[in-house]
Design a protein around this motif. Structure first.
Motif: not given
Length: 156
Positions: A55, A58, A77, A80, A83
């Motif tokens: 995070a 990103a 990105q 993320w 995620c």
């Protein structure tokens, strides 16, 4: 150029490492050993740290002008975004566990409450494992795309 492609694979490899070690290997080791609580706590902590690292990378790459190329930024990105899907899997599993705890707390027989907790804990692992395996496949595909220098597919 080749270095750029290699850098673009790093976020997906980090996510796959998180999925394979902290969601598959450590929970299996926890089940096979007597250190269930310790190993699962370690897995959850390490997974959370990995997700926070992705995070952070990103967010930094998308909000500041760093030295990375747009390809590398796009792949951080995308990792993320994956995620976030894993966090949704966690939320579903916790909801199922919460429902199980609620049902177990209404039981008059304590043995029946324990049975409900065990059943719901096993049921809660099913959607989480589905997310883990799906994300592993998606990250493998994204890593291969990054190695070829392709941008990740954007959301429609």
């Amino acid at each position: 150029m080749e270095n750029e492609f290699k850098c673009a694979t790093h976020p997906h490899e980090l996510l796959m490492m998180n999925l394979s070690f902290f969601h598959l290997l450590l929970p299996l080791a926890a089940l096979a050993s007597g250190y269930f609580t310790v190993l699962l706590s370690l897995a959850l902590f390490a997974s959370t740290c990995t997700l926070l690292w992705i995070a952070k990378k990103a967010k930094i790459h998308c909000c500041t002008s760093s030295q990375d190329t747009p390809l590398v930024k796009a792949h951080w990105q995308k990792a993320w975004d994956r995620c976030v899907l894993l966090l949704i899997g966690y939320a579903i599993a916790l909801s199922i566990l919460g429902l199980g705890w609620l049902i177990a707390s209404t039981q008059t027989d304590p043995n029946m409450g324990d049975i409900f907790l065990v059943i719901f804990s096993w049921i809660a692992t099913i959607p989480l494992m589905f997310f883990v395996f799906a994300l592993f496949v998606f990250s493998t595909v994204s890593s291969a795309r990054a190695r070829r220098g392709e941008y990740p597919k954007v959301k429609a």
